[in-house]
Design a protein around this motif. Sequence first.
Motif, short mmCIF file in Angstrom:
data_model
loop_
_atom_site.label_atom_id
_atom_site.label_comp_id
_atom_site.label_asym_id
_atom_site.label_seq_id
_atom_site.Cartn_x
_atom_site.Cartn_y
_atom_site.Cartn_z
N ALA A 1 0.85 -1.18 0.00
CA ALA A 1 0.00 0.00 0.00
C ALA A 1 0.89 1.24 0.00
O ALA A 1 2.08 1.18 0.34
N ALA A 2 0.32 2.37 -0.40
CA ALA A 2 1.08 3.61 -0.50
C ALA A 2 1.36 4.19 0.88
O ALA A 2 0.56 4.04 1.80
N ILE A 3 2.53 4.85 1.01
CA ILE A 3 2.87 5.58 2.23
C ILE A 3 3.24 7.00 1.85
O ILE A 3 3.60 7.28 0.70
N HIS A 4 3.13 7.90 2.80
CA HIS A 4 3.41 9.31 2.52
C HIS A 4 4.90 9.51 2.25
O HIS A 4 5.75 8.85 2.85
N VAL A 5 5.18 10.42 1.34
CA VAL A 5 6.56 10.64 0.90
C VAL A 5 7.44 11.20 2.03
O VAL A 5 8.66 11.01 2.03
#
Length: 116
Positions: free
Chosen positions: A65-69
Amino acid sequence: MNIKKGDNVRVISGKDKGAEGKVIAVFPDRQRVIVEGVNRVKKHTKVTDQGGRAGTTGGIVTTEAAIHVSNVMLLEDGTPVRVGYRRDTVTKSRPDGSTYTAERSVRISRKTGKEI
């Protein structure tokens, strides 16, 4: 965004803190990245019957899943570095053979000053 697809990064906060991986995808509009092997979640998928061999079987699939940069940091030679930018003057050529000067923006390491 300072992170691009294909960069090696280290997670600096969250449940996967300390994990390293390669960036698979970048979503600049949402400021999120997907890192290989980090933030793995289980998704329940349905059986889709499209006839013949085209149908997919259902079950539980584990994906990233995506994570914050802001939770990742770029790695250069295995060490985390901050990213800066430098404008380089380059000469370009037109199709008719004439040349002109332009500026190009390159990412650099704040620690070493080397181009990334």
